[in-house]
Enzyme design. Structure first.
Site, PDB file in Angstrom:
ATOM      1  N   LYS A   1       0.675  -0.969   0.092  1.00  0.00           N
ATOM      2  CA  LYS A   1      -0.148  -0.050   0.226  1.00  0.00           C
ATOM      3  C   LYS A   1       0.658   1.822  -0.137  1.00  0.00           C
ATOM      4  O   LYS A   1       0.904   1.898   0.052  1.00  0.00           O
ATOM      5  CB  LYS A   1      -0.879  -0.246   1.371  1.00  0.00           C
ATOM      6  CG  LYS A   1      -1.894  -1.227   1.228  1.00  0.00           C
ATOM      7  CD  LYS A   1      -2.469  -1.354   0.021  1.00  0.00           C
ATOM      8  CE  LYS A   1      -3.360  -3.026  -0.069  1.00  0.00           C
ATOM      9  NZ  LYS A   1      -3.999  -2.742  -0.523  1.00  0.00           N
ATOM     10  N   GLY A   2       2.255   0.868   0.275  1.00  0.00           N
ATOM     11  CA  GLY A   2       2.883   1.875  -0.020  1.00  0.00           C
ATOM     12  C   GLY A   2       3.332   3.235   1.646  1.00  0.00           C
ATOM     13  O   GLY A   2       3.147   4.387   1.209  1.00  0.00           O
TER      14      GLY A   2
ATOM     15  N   SER B   1       5.460  -1.245   4.654  1.00  0.00           N
ATOM     16  CA  SER B   1       5.803  -2.098   5.537  1.00  0.00           C
ATOM     17  C   SER B   1       6.292  -3.138   6.102  1.00  0.00           C
ATOM     18  O   SER B   1       7.563  -3.907   6.940  1.00  0.00           O
ATOM     19  CB  SER B   1       4.324  -3.355   4.911  1.00  0.00           C
ATOM     20  OG  SER B   1       4.818  -3.570   3.301  1.00  0.00           O
TER      21      SER B   1
ATOM     22  N   ALA C   1      10.442  -2.030   5.484  1.00  0.00           N
ATOM     23  CA  ALA C   1      10.634  -1.277   6.525  1.00  0.00           C
ATOM     24  C   ALA C   1      10.463  -0.966   8.090  1.00  0.00           C
ATOM     25  O   ALA C   1      10.415  -1.406   8.805  1.00  0.00           O
ATOM     26  CB  ALA C   1      10.909   0.857   6.494  1.00  0.00           C
TER      27      ALA C   1
ATOM     28  N   ASP D   1      12.042   5.494   4.273  1.00  0.00           N
ATOM     29  CA  ASP D   1      11.213   4.493   5.285  1.00  0.00           C
ATOM     30  C   ASP D   1      11.646   4.258   6.722  1.00  0.00           C
ATOM     31  O   ASP D   1      11.004   3.527   7.711  1.00  0.00           O
ATOM     32  CB  ASP D   1      10.449   3.312   4.588  1.00  0.00           C
ATOM     33  CG  ASP D   1       9.596   3.550   2.761  1.00  0.00           C
ATOM     34  OD1 ASP D   1       9.949   4.652   3.151  1.00  0.00           O
ATOM     35  OD2 ASP D   1       9.542   3.346   2.576  1.00  0.00           O
TER      36      ASP D   1
END
Length: 489
Positions: free
Chosen positions: A167-168, A171, A173, A216
């Site tokens: 979903k950008g 997740s 990271a 991230d």
């Protein structure tokens, strides 16, 4: 049955970690987890948490040295780690929505400081069923290789996450960061938060095989609740946290379109940006020497410090016509020998867009710098920044994503709905986030505009026939909490 007690208290403001730690104590006390004789090891359990992040500004310009602004979200990944005498990692994920997954990783594979990264990456890539575990086990190998950490024994690791994949919102990271926090505490490794983030990036680049930047991981480790983490990616200069004014809020809406940093589009845009920098170096007459491998070069760059983001829009406009719109990889390598990027390679058989991918981080860096200055310019904390200008910069950033080929119909529609709502309904700006090609849209709105944001999500969901999850709320990064230790009672 054995019992465990927390040695350190769970901080306020992270109820998910408190719930998870209590669950770990219950599972351990009942002997239900881990499912082996490790409950007789007498070792402590280390519990850590790391949030996902919402890319408010900066996005894919991170690998070119830009300033980025990242918002740590409420959703997080939680890890419980129990050292044990066996020479393997037993990794179990009970992530919500994905069911239970398990993977055993031989310690000899990831604790060998002399084993090449390629060999470890190949082992995880060789079986799709274990590829996900590379984000966890890779932490051990990177610590072993880069910092000489000795792992005489393995560990049982339990993972739970509500940061959705694809979903950008960072997740991967969050998983790396939570694992890193637990590992460095369990093995008493002294590493500052910035270096932990850099090592987590190496896990993703060198073992998972995803050519991501470091933003991230830095957000997941160093972020503060209620503030934007400012990071100058040269390579990872933490600029502190920028509090969001009380009158403004940040949300995310999931487009329902899966995004992957490992996707070919993201990689091609990154390669194109580095090809553009290499051509600029030639035009500017900078000294170029052979690099560490075939297809890699080094540039002696006192002018821009080796970062495309430092070129500046005015300079780029002077050189713009010297950079081709597109170029075959074979022709590029024949003329320029390679790029300065050690994470990607130029494919001789592929034709790359160059001018537009090179332009994006240059202008994005200027947009993000202005965005940050608008939030920090007023000496009065009560003074409201120019929300209309902040929103306009977000819309410009979104258009630039589309120009490089990383947009999507779903994210474009969400941005259109945000524009239609407009400042009259408290919505000032919106943009695609992270690696693009789907994923989540970030919105800047009045703090009181939550109902409007949720209405936009419902309208989009009605049009697409799917769900449109709304990210709202914030939480601290892993380093702000540390690891919670549970000792056998």
């Amino acid at each position: 049955m054995r019992s465990f007690r927390p040695v350190s208290a769970v901080p306020d403001g992270v109820p998910d970690l408190e719930r998870f730690a209590a669950g770990v104590m219950t599972w351990l006390g009942a002997g239900a987890w881990p499912k082996s004789a490790i409950t007789d090891s007498g070792e402590s359990v280390f519990v850590a948490r790391a949030p996902g992040r919402l890319d408010v500004m900066g996005g894919i310009a991170d690998y070119s040295g830009a300033l980025v602004l990242q918002w740590p979200i409420r959703e997080a990944t939680r890890v419980a780690l129990l050292p044990w005498p066996e020479r393997r990692l037993s990794i179990t994920s009970i992530g919500r929505g994905s069911g239970e997954r398990h993977c055993d990783v031989p310690l000899d594979l990831i604790a060998d400081a002399h084993r090449p990264y390629d060999a470890v990456r190949a082992w995880f890539a060789g079986d799709p069923a274990r590829h996900w575990a590379a984000y966890v086990a890779g932490v051990f190998h990177v610590l072993s290789r880069e910092h000489g950490v000795h792992f005489p024994n393995g560990a049982a690791i339990l993972i739970e996450s509500d940061v959705p994949d694809g979903k950008g919102v960072g997740s991967s990271a969050a998983l790396e960061a939570a694992t890193m926090e637990a590992v460095v505490e369990a093995w008493r490794v002294q590493l500052e938060p910035r270096m932990r983030a850099v090592l987590c990036q190496q896990v993703e680049n060198l073992i998972v095989g995803a050519p991501c930047g470091v933003m991230d991981q830095m957000a997941s480790i160093c972020g503060e609740a209620g503030s934007l983490m400012a990071l100058l990616c040269q390579p990872a200069e933490f600029q502190g946290s920028v509090p969001l004014p009380d009158g403004l809020g940040v949300w995310g809406i999931d487009s329902g379109i899966r995004h992957a940093v490992t996707g070919a589009d993201y990689g091609a845009v990154r390669v194109g940006a580095f090809m553009g920098y290499r051509i600029l170096a030639a035009v500017a007459g900078l000294r170029v020497t052979p690099g560490q491998r075939e297809g890699h070069v080094q540039v002696d760059d006192p002018r821009w410090g080796g970062y495309l983001a430092n070129v500046g829009g005015a300079t780029f406009r002077r050189f713009e016509q010297d950079i081709p719109e597109t170029l075959d990889g074979e022709a590029f390598l024949a003329r320029y020998d390679g790029t300065t990027d050690l994470v990607t390679s130029v494919d001789p058989a592929r034709r790359y867009a160059i001018r537009t991918p090179a332009a994006h981080p240059i202008y994005e860096h200027e947009r993000v710098t202005e965005w940050a200055s608008l939030l920090t310019a007023s000496p009065s904390a009560a003074a409201a920044p120019d929300a209309a200008r902040l929103g306009a910069l977000m819309y410009e950033s979104h258009a630039s994503y589309s120009a490089v080929g990383l947009g999507s119909d779903g994210t474009n529609r969400l941005v259109s709905l945000a524009r239609a709502a407009g400042s009259a309904r408290g919505v000032h700006g919106a943009k695609i986030t992270g690696g693009g090609s789907g994923g989540t849209v970030a919105l800047l709105a009045d703090a009181s505009a939550g109902d409007t944001v949720r209405a936009i999500a419902r309208e989009y969901a009605g049009e697409t026939g799917g769900d449109a999850y709304v990210f709202e709320g914030t939480s601290p990064g892993a380093a702000r909490i540390g690891a919670i230790r549970l000792d056998p009672a």
